[in-house]
Design an enzyme around this catalytic site. Structure first.
Site, PDB file in Angstrom:
ATOM      1  N   ARG A 185       0.813  -1.219   0.000  1.00 58.33           N
ATOM      2  CA  ARG A 185       0.000   0.000   0.000  1.00 58.33           C
ATOM      3  C   ARG A 185       0.851   1.275   0.000  1.00 58.33           C
ATOM      4  NH1 ARG A 185      -5.417  -0.052   3.233  1.00 58.33           N
ATOM      5  NH2 ARG A 185      -5.654   1.571   1.645  1.00 58.33           N
ATOM      6  N   HIS A 194      -6.853  -2.666  12.402  1.00 58.54           N
ATOM      7  CA  HIS A 194      -6.633  -1.253  12.766  1.00 58.54           C
ATOM      8  C   HIS A 194      -7.364  -0.924  14.061  1.00 58.54           C
ATOM      9  CE1 HIS A 194      -6.108  -0.331   8.213  1.00 58.54           C
ATOM     10  NE2 HIS A 194      -4.928  -0.137   8.789  1.00 58.54           N
ATOM     11  N   CYS A 249     -13.223   3.452   6.171  1.00 57.09           N
ATOM     12  CA  CYS A 249     -12.017   3.387   5.343  1.00 57.09           C
ATOM     13  C   CYS A 249     -12.214   3.844   3.898  1.00 57.09           C
ATOM     14  CB  CYS A 249     -11.436   1.979   5.376  1.00 57.09           C
ATOM     15  SG  CYS A 249     -12.610   0.711   5.050  1.00 57.09           S
TER      16      CYS A 249
END
Ligand code: CIR
Length: 282
Positions: free
Chosen positions: A108, A185, A272
């Site tokens: 990412r 997360h 997200c």
């Protein structure tokens, strides 16, 4: 769609934290999903997400943002980055400016330079995490008092400490906290419902990280509902979580259920898919 009027700032100094609810937004950036989303990162083995389903979940999400009064800025598809539709992770945004992060997931890392120019178009101030550490936006929960930075497999101490310094440039207090083991997360397990209330899984709440908040626990088996999204007057919640929806409904929240079945296969939820901020300065 009626544009949302963010509450006016009390002072003109842009380095002063805004005196408005932190869930008041008028603008958001999203990125259209790529076909490569089928190979997005995931911890589990629930099968690949189907592109048509992801696309329709994303479309409904963008429509719901619009209904909530947000002007949505769509960025183009990035086939080279399967997780790039999750724009929350490579950057952070506040009314004061943006911060380019350093994702802990190697696949990412390139998303940061891909989103940078869109952020420079929108913000006069764009700071950058430039040290050795890592931070992903999914680990950041902005509350009225402070910015909580969750340590996780994607966000480390070095990144969190550097981020604290950048946040201080925006006049924002911050705190480094722990994410439960095996949770992607920090915000996988929580979301802010209003100034004094959070939705949290029991495993995260057990760490007392939300002392001082009214904590609404996700019902057992609906832990994935914790990544809800408060935007202006509405709380978006995954439609696969009826008991959470009922709980929040009974508490008087205006719940908008949205399908997250396909994106859930790659550990994603509702926060997200956008970067949200309040552009209007009052
Ligand atoms: C990843 O593992 O990076 C993506 N498959 C999911 C990212 C979800 N991001 C978020 O909740 N902020």
């Amino acid at each position: 769609m009626v544009a949302h009027q963010c509450y006016p700032k009390m002072m003109d100094n842009v380095n002063t934290p805004p005196d408005r609810p932190v869930f008041e937004f008028d603008t958001a950036i999203v990125r259209l999903p790529s076909k490569s989303v089928a190979s997005g990162l995931r911890a589990g083995d629930g099968g690949d997400p189907a592109y048509p389903g992801v696309r329709s979940e994303h479309k409904a999400y963008v429509a719901a943002l619009g209904e909530a009064g947000i002007a949505v800025i769509p960025l183009g598809v990035l086939e080279a980055y399967p997780d790039a539709m999750f724009v929350e992770d490579p950057a952070l945004v506040f009314p004061e400016g943006a911060i380019l992060l350093r994702p802990g997931a190697a696949s990412r890392a390139g998303e940061v330079s891909e989103i940078a120019s869109a952020l420079r178009d929108q913000f006069t101030t764009v700071l950058e995490l430039s040290g050795e550490g890592f931070v992903e936006g999914g680990d950041i929960l902005t509350t009225p008092e402070k910015v909580m930075i969750g340590l996780s497999s994607r966000t480390d101490q070095a990144g969190a400490h550097e981020l604290q310094k950048l946040l201080a440039e925006f006049g924002r207090a911050s705190e480094i906290v722990e994410t439960p083991a095996d949770v992607l997360h920090f915000k996988t397990d929580c979301s802010l419902l209003n100034e004094g209330t959070v939705l949290s899984t029991a495993r995260l709440a057990r760490s007392n990280v939300f002392d001082g908040f009214d904590v609404v626990l996700t019902p057992e088996g609906e832990e994935a509902a914790a990544n809800a999204l408060r935007v202006n007057d509405v709380v978006m919640v995954g439609s696969d979580f009826p008991r959470t929806i009922e709980l929040l409904d009974k508490r008087g929240f205006h719940v908008v259920p949205l399908r997250t079945t396909e994106i859930g296969k790659i550990d994603a939820g509702l926060s997200c898919m956008s970067l949200r901020w309040c552009k209007a300065t009052g």
